[in-house]
Design a protein around this motif. Structure first.
Motif: not given
Length: 279
Positions: A35, A65, A70, A115, A219-220, A222
């Protein structure tokens, strides 16, 4: 063991300003770690920010994206000497759509990207090239070669509001002053001291930085992109209003000319007084 194929490759389309023999270049996305997406660009000779380059960059960000899990985006250059040498200035200023329709949308996408983004500056990042790196969340720089520099003063270009805003937000005013009014060139260690970059090294050091900062996990979230929109709202506002920049700059020119005429009149009046006193 055969090499791991890239996740995707995007050729940079030819433009009317490109000669038939000139290499077009490409954006190549590989997975440097789980990732962590390494987006390597090459547009010979020095990665100028042309409309075709910007369009391909945007598409690469869109693919990451919307088609990949992500993670973290690390951008770098496949050209050893340059991260980016900035705009193709003469063509850029001749094209009324370049800034509002090409460059500023790319910068807005980067600074609000949902991200974490890291610019791995393997070589020189001058003018618009440095501005593009500043639109990333973090910057890592080659400690052995390359400079970062705002050299607009050297070729008589203005700093537009959308260009200056990110430096005012991210750097101290003293550092920004030295960059703008002195065209000061910073090697990696000095750039680190001034807060222009966040670390030094290459891909391995960048991956270590990503791990230490736990960027893949962050990055996870929201709200990552939304938080950046608020944090950098002054920059986003100037980018969104980029199409109004010519009017703003023209109004400044008129005001500057008015003040110049007033100053000249004061000098003329002073000289007239001096001349009369000698009679």
């Amino acid at each position: 063991m055969p090499p791991i194929p890239p996740l995707f490759v995007l050729p940079i389309p030819p433009s009317s300003a490109t000669s038939a023999t000139q290499q077009q270049g490409s954006f190549i996305c590989t997975q440097a770690a789980p990732q962590v997406y390494l987006l390597s660009f090459s547009s010979p000779p020095d990665n100028r920010l042309t409309p075709a380059f910007n369009e391909t960059f945007l598409l690469a960000l869109d693919i990451i994206e919307h088609k990949l899990p992500k993670g973290v985006v690390v951008t770098t250059s496949s050209i050893p000497k340059f991260y980016s040498n900035g705009l193709d200035f003469e063509n850029a200023i001749r094209d009324p759509n370049f800034f509002p329709g090409s460059l500023y949308p790319l910068w807005r996408r980067l600074i609000t990207y949902p991200m974490p983004t890291v610019a791995l500056m393997n070589g020189h990042a001058f003018a618009g090239g440095l501005m593009t790196a500043m639109m990333h969340d973090y910057r890592i720089m080659n400690p052995h070669k390359g400079f970062v520099c705002l050299n607009e003063l050297d070729f008589g270009a203005n700093l537009q509001p959308s260009m200056a805003a990110v430096f005012r937000v991210k750097l101290s005013m003293t550092t920004f002053r030295n960059m703008v009014l002195e065209s000061k060139r910073y090697p990696a260690l000095e750039a680190l001291k001034e807060g222009i970059i966040d670390g030094v090294g290459g891909v391995d050091e960048t991956l270590a930085f990503v791990g230490e900062m736990k960027l893949t996990q962050k990055a996870q979230g929201k709200s990552y992109g939304k938080m950046k929109e608020e944090m950098y709202r002054e920059v986003v506002k100037d980018l969104d209003e980029g199409s109004q920049a010519p009017k703003t700059l023209a109004a400044r020119d008129l005001d500057r000319n008015r003040r110049d005429l007033e100053a000249r009149k004061r000098v003329d009046d002073y000289q007239a007084v001096v001349q009369r006193s000698k009679l």
